[in-house]
Design a protein around this motif. Structure first.
Motif, PDB file in Angstrom:
ATOM      1  N   LEU A 485     -32.284  -5.919 -15.273  1.00 32.74           N
ATOM      2  CA  LEU A 485     -33.439  -6.530 -15.934  1.00 32.74           C
ATOM      3  C   LEU A 485     -34.648  -6.675 -15.020  1.00 32.74           C
ATOM      4  CD1 LEU A 485     -31.567  -9.303 -17.925  1.00 32.74           C
ATOM      5  CD2 LEU A 485     -32.666  -7.265 -18.873  1.00 32.74           C
ATOM      6  N   TYR A 486     -34.417  -6.902 -13.737  1.00 31.20           N
ATOM      7  CA  TYR A 486     -35.521  -7.244 -12.833  1.00 31.20           C
ATOM      8  C   TYR A 486     -35.663  -6.314 -11.630  1.00 31.20           C
ATOM      9  CZ  TYR A 486     -35.458 -11.605 -15.476  1.00 31.20           C
ATOM     10  OH  TYR A 486     -35.481 -12.522 -16.495  1.00 31.20           O
ATOM     11  N   GLY A 487     -34.735  -5.410 -11.433  1.00 33.94           N
ATOM     12  CA  GLY A 487     -34.779  -4.559 -10.258  1.00 33.94           C
ATOM     13  C   GLY A 487     -35.841  -3.475 -10.343  1.00 33.94           C
ATOM     14  N   THR A 488     -36.423  -3.138  -9.202  1.00 28.05           N
ATOM     15  CA  THR A 488     -37.382  -2.037  -9.176  1.00 28.05           C
ATOM     16  C   THR A 488     -36.677  -0.692  -9.138  1.00 28.05           C
ATOM     17  OG1 THR A 488     -37.513  -2.160  -6.755  1.00 28.05           O
ATOM     18  CG2 THR A 488     -39.126  -3.441  -8.028  1.00 28.05           C
ATOM     19  N   ARG A 489     -35.397  -0.688  -8.777  1.00 23.57           N
ATOM     20  CA  ARG A 489     -34.567   0.511  -8.807  1.00 23.57           C
ATOM     21  C   ARG A 489     -33.459   0.325  -9.844  1.00 23.57           C
ATOM     22  NH1 ARG A 489     -37.063   4.753  -6.106  1.00 23.57           N
ATOM     23  NH2 ARG A 489     -37.955   3.974  -4.159  1.00 23.57           N
ATOM     24  N   THR A 490     -33.043   1.417 -10.445  1.00 26.56           N
ATOM     25  CA  THR A 490     -32.031   1.360 -11.480  1.00 26.56           C
ATOM     26  C   THR A 490     -30.643   1.272 -10.859  1.00 26.56           C
ATOM     27  OG1 THR A 490     -33.454   2.793 -12.795  1.00 26.56           O
ATOM     28  CG2 THR A 490     -31.193   2.475 -13.569  1.00 26.56           C
ATOM     29  N   PRO A 491     -29.833   0.291 -11.243  1.00 28.82           N
ATOM     30  CA  PRO A 491     -28.495   0.167 -10.663  1.00 28.82           C
ATOM     31  C   PRO A 491     -27.587   1.315 -11.099  1.00 28.82           C
ATOM     32  CG  PRO A 491     -29.211  -1.892 -11.679  1.00 28.82           C
ATOM     33  CD  PRO A 491     -30.173  -0.833 -12.126  1.00 28.82           C
ATOM     34  N   PRO A 492     -26.459   1.492 -10.427  1.00 28.48           N
ATOM     35  CA  PRO A 492     -25.482   2.493 -10.851  1.00 28.48           C
ATOM     36  C   PRO A 492     -24.982   2.179 -12.266  1.00 28.48           C
ATOM     37  CG  PRO A 492     -24.984   1.695  -8.640  1.00 28.48           C
ATOM     38  CD  PRO A 492     -26.045   0.798  -9.185  1.00 28.48           C
ATOM     39  N   MET A 493     -24.737   3.219 -13.045  1.00 25.18           N
ATOM     40  CA  MET A 493     -24.257   3.041 -14.409  1.00 25.18           C
ATOM     41  C   MET A 493     -22.734   2.927 -14.420  1.00 25.18           C
ATOM     42  SD  MET A 493     -24.738   2.668 -17.629  1.00 25.18           S
ATOM     43  CE  MET A 493     -26.477   3.061 -17.853  1.00 25.18           C
ATOM     44  N   PRO A 494     -22.197   1.818 -14.906  1.00 25.99           N
ATOM     45  CA  PRO A 494     -20.730   1.679 -14.970  1.00 25.99           C
ATOM     46  C   PRO A 494     -20.104   2.824 -15.756  1.00 25.99           C
ATOM     47  CG  PRO A 494     -21.815  -0.403 -15.480  1.00 25.99           C
ATOM     48  CD  PRO A 494     -22.892   0.642 -15.424  1.00 25.99           C
ATOM     49  N   GLY A 495     -19.038   3.369 -15.198  1.00 30.00           N
ATOM     50  CA  GLY A 495     -18.312   4.413 -15.888  1.00 30.00           C
ATOM     51  C   GLY A 495     -18.924   5.791 -15.789  1.00 30.00           C
ATOM     52  N   HIS A 496     -20.080   5.916 -15.141  1.00 24.85           N
ATOM     53  CA  HIS A 496     -20.758   7.211 -15.058  1.00 24.85           C
ATOM     54  C   HIS A 496     -21.250   7.458 -13.630  1.00 24.85           C
ATOM     55  CE1 HIS A 496     -20.798   7.930 -19.415  1.00 24.85           C
ATOM     56  NE2 HIS A 496     -20.994   6.623 -19.520  1.00 24.85           N
ATOM     57  N   PRO A 497     -20.333   7.656 -12.684  1.00 23.78           N
ATOM     58  CA  PRO A 497     -20.760   7.884 -11.289  1.00 23.78           C
ATOM     59  C   PRO A 497     -21.547   9.175 -11.106  1.00 23.78           C
ATOM     60  CG  PRO A 497     -18.418   8.328 -11.560  1.00 23.78           C
ATOM     61  CD  PRO A 497     -18.875   7.692 -12.837  1.00 23.78           C
ATOM     62  N   ASP A 498     -21.490  10.053 -12.108  1.00 23.69           N
ATOM     63  CA  ASP A 498     -22.212  11.323 -12.005  1.00 23.69           C
ATOM     64  C   ASP A 498     -23.658  11.214 -12.477  1.00 23.69           C
ATOM     65  OD1 ASP A 498     -21.049  10.781 -14.548  1.00 23.69           O
ATOM     66  OD2 ASP A 498     -21.527  12.831 -15.180  1.00 23.69           O
ATOM     67  N   TRP A 499     -24.064  10.044 -13.018  1.00 23.45           N
ATOM     68  CA  TRP A 499     -25.442   9.877 -13.480  1.00 23.45           C
ATOM     69  C   TRP A 499     -26.335   9.518 -12.280  1.00 23.45           C
ATOM     70  CZ3 TRP A 499     -25.997   6.968 -18.803  1.00 23.45           C
ATOM     71  CH2 TRP A 499     -25.291   7.693 -19.792  1.00 23.45           C
ATOM     72  N   HIS A 500     -27.479  10.180 -12.206  1.00 25.87           N
ATOM     73  CA  HIS A 500     -28.418   9.925 -11.113  1.00 25.87           C
ATOM     74  C   HIS A 500     -29.839   9.902 -11.650  1.00 25.87           C
ATOM     75  CE1 HIS A 500     -25.266  10.575  -8.116  1.00 25.87           C
ATOM     76  NE2 HIS A 500     -24.889  11.631  -8.838  1.00 25.87           N
ATOM     77  N   VAL A 501     -30.676   9.133 -10.983  1.00 25.91           N
ATOM     78  CA  VAL A 501     -32.094   9.155 -11.328  1.00 25.91           C
ATOM     79  C   VAL A 501     -32.683  10.456 -10.807  1.00 25.91           C
ATOM     80  CG1 VAL A 501     -32.344   6.666 -11.342  1.00 25.91           C
ATOM     81  CG2 VAL A 501     -32.761   7.934  -9.224  1.00 25.91           C
ATOM     82  N   LYS A 502     -33.822  10.847 -11.346  1.00 27.64           N
ATOM     83  CA  LYS A 502     -34.458  12.090 -10.943  1.00 27.64           C
ATOM     84  C   LYS A 502     -34.888  12.044  -9.493  1.00 27.64           C
ATOM     85  CE  LYS A 502     -36.332  14.338 -15.050  1.00 27.64           C
ATOM     86  NZ  LYS A 502     -37.574  14.718 -15.757  1.00 27.64           N
ATOM     87  N   LYS A 503     -34.895  13.196  -8.881  1.00 30.49           N
ATOM     88  CA  LYS A 503     -35.404  13.309  -7.514  1.00 30.49           C
ATOM     89  C   LYS A 503     -36.866  12.887  -7.495  1.00 30.49           C
ATOM     90  CE  LYS A 503     -31.689  15.391  -5.841  1.00 30.49           C
ATOM     91  NZ  LYS A 503     -30.866  14.813  -4.767  1.00 30.49           N
TER      92      LYS A 503
END
Length: 515
Positions: A485-503
């Motif tokens: 809700l408040y982070g400037t960076r997106t936390p890891p997605m539970p259950g989806h370790p293969d999901w990444h933010v764009k370069k």
């Protein structure tokens, strides 16, 4: 919108490969403008008490709303000439209870001429300071005292480019989100102060007037008729709606005999009927998800106007007509937008954000059910999980541009609806997706129903949602949700370790988030 829902057009709202069209002792809230400062100086020189707080101090719209009173009801009478470039004559009656001692009462109002003001039957002095109408009653008002404020004024639709009245091909409609209701009528223009509404609209014969709530009658006299409507549930000012035009009102029944009424250009009633007929099924689908529809009626208002958004005005959602006549858009996409505004009747209209920073509570849910419906209606062409994965990839960039979901950046000057950025829509729906992954689908569904049932017709904040989610889950989720809700960076997605933010921004690492 799109205003809330104010929906601004964003890539995440597009079909694939398709462009998408406390009560202080003395209370006065004057805007910080040079005229206002000079006016305050004159009042002080005259021995008037020093002005108190300016607005409610909302982080995003600090001058909206006014402390010192709670509005119980608005009674708004308007007379429309049949021309959408001529001011309407109006009388707005506000019934409110003082929460502190008031020597003056501030109302939000601009873009109209005030002719007279009465407070509890006695004439009251009034002055305009910025976008405030400052009223000085003949007698001060004590804590707990009921005030009946009657303002005779005009309501001017000319030059309405930043909300309020919207001029259509044959009349007018309202689009008041986020801070524009006071461009139409005097009010306490903040969603935290919900109230009952009655509308009495006089228009020439041949013009149909429709407003929020249920019709109480129509009376004709000479060349004009007066239409009366009343809301049966409290409503935020930003959700008020009045439609004036050469319209047809199409009636049918929804689930459980719910009265439905759609307002469409009369000449295109039959052409638009296939779209209108979809609403009962959409309501039934949402009721299975979150519970009984919360209001006395529902319908869509299809306006011959180019706004760039749709808007969940209470019981009568506003849409651009051409959305339904554009054969380049897939049907499932248009239907999902209908569901977005319909979902707002539960999330945003009935359960209303306490501050504008809490708007993610509305838009995340409306986007969530829009996406679920699109997945279903498109037969997987617009898969929910794929949409959330794409949102995850973009999330860091959205946060950098617009702030985190529960702490959006302040709108830029002259961009009053600038908080409605992608992070408020798909970026906030992503928070719900992460929460469901953490809680499990069954517990998440229980949370959704409990959130609506416990706060129906109420005003809520982000902390309320976090607390309820923790109770339903049986474990404190405040740590988990804080980053989302408040982070400037997106936390890891539970259950989806293969999901990444764009370069281009730092990728969220694989480390699990703490609860």
């Amino acid at each position: 919108m799109p205003f809330t829902s104010r929906r601004t057009v964003s890539p995440t709202r597009q079909a694939p490969d398709l462009p998408r069209p406390s009560a202080p002792h003395r209370l006065v809230a004057c805007r910080r403008s040079v005229p206002a400062v000079l006016a305050v100086g004159a009042l002080l020189a005259a021995g008037a008490p020093e002005p108190g707080p300016e607005g409610l101090g909302d982080r995003l719209y600090p001058y909206l709303g006014n402390p010192g009173y709670d509005v119980a009801a608005y009674d708004i009478a308007m007379e429309y000439s049949g021309r959408n470039d001529v001011p309407l004559d109006a009388v707005t009656t506000i019934t409110a209870r003082a929460t502190g001692h008031l020597d003056r009462v501030n109302l939000d109002f601009t873009r109209g001429t005030v002719r007279s003001v009465q407070v509890n039957g006695a004439p009251a002095r009034h002055a305009t300071h910025g976008e405030d109408l400052v009223v000085t009653p003949a007698r001060s008002v004590g804590p707990g005292q009921v005030m009946r404020i009657v303002v005779r004024h005009t309501s001017d639709p000319k030059g309405a480019k930043d909300g309020g009245w919207v001029r259509t091909g044959d009349g007018l409609v309202m689009a008041n989100q986020a801070d524009a209701a006071h461009r139409v009528f005097p009010c306490n223009d903040h969603p935290s102060d919900k109230a009952d509404f009655t509308f009495r609209i006089t228009a020439p014969r041949g013009i149909t007037a429709v407003a929020n709530g249920v019709p109480l009658g129509r009376s004709a006299r000479g060349p004009a008729a007066t239409w009366t409507y009343r809301s049966l549930h409290p409503m935020a000012t930003e959700l008020a709606q009045v439609s004036l035009g050469k319209s047809a009102v199409v009636r049918r029944q929804g689930p459980h005999g719910l009265p439905l009424r759609d307002v469409v250009p009369a000449a295109e009633r039959h052409k638009l009927e296939p779209w209108l007929a979809k609403t009962p099924g959409q309501i039934a689908w949402l009721e299975r998800k979150v519970g009984r529809y919360p209001f006395e009626t529902y319908g869509v208002l299809l306006a011959d106007a180019s706004t760039g958004f749709e808007l969940e005005t209470q019981t009568l959602s506003l849409f651009e007509k051409h959305l339904f006549t554009n054969d380049k858009l897939p049907a499932w996409y248009v239907e999902s937008l209908m569901v977005h505004e319909l979902a707002h009747q539960w999330f945003g209209d009935s359960v209303t954000p306490r501050t504008w920073s809490d708007v993610w509570l509305s838009e995340s849910h409306a986007t969530w059910y829009e996406a679920l419906y699109a997945d279903r209606a498109s037969r997987g062409t617009a898969a929910m999980e794929e949409r959330m994965k794409r949102a995850y990839e973009e999330s860091d960039a959205w946060r950098a541009a617009g702030g985190p979901p529960a702490a959006p950046k302040v709108p830029e000057k002259g961009q009053k609806t600038g908080i409605f950025r992608p992070v408020v829509y798909d970026g906030s729906a992503l928070v719900l997706y992460a929460l469901r992954e953490r809680m499990g689908a069954a517990a998440f569904d229980r949370l959704e129903r409990a959130w609506f049932q416990q706060h129906r017709d109420g005003v809520v904040g982000t902390a309320d949602f976090v607390a309820l989610a923790s109770r339903v889950h049986g474990e404190d989720l405040s740590g988990f949700l804080h980053g989302w809700l408040y982070g400037t960076r997106t936390p890891p997605m539970p259950g989806h370790p293969d999901w990444h933010v764009k370069k281009g921004g730092q990728e969220a690492g694989p480390k699990a988030h703490s609860s």
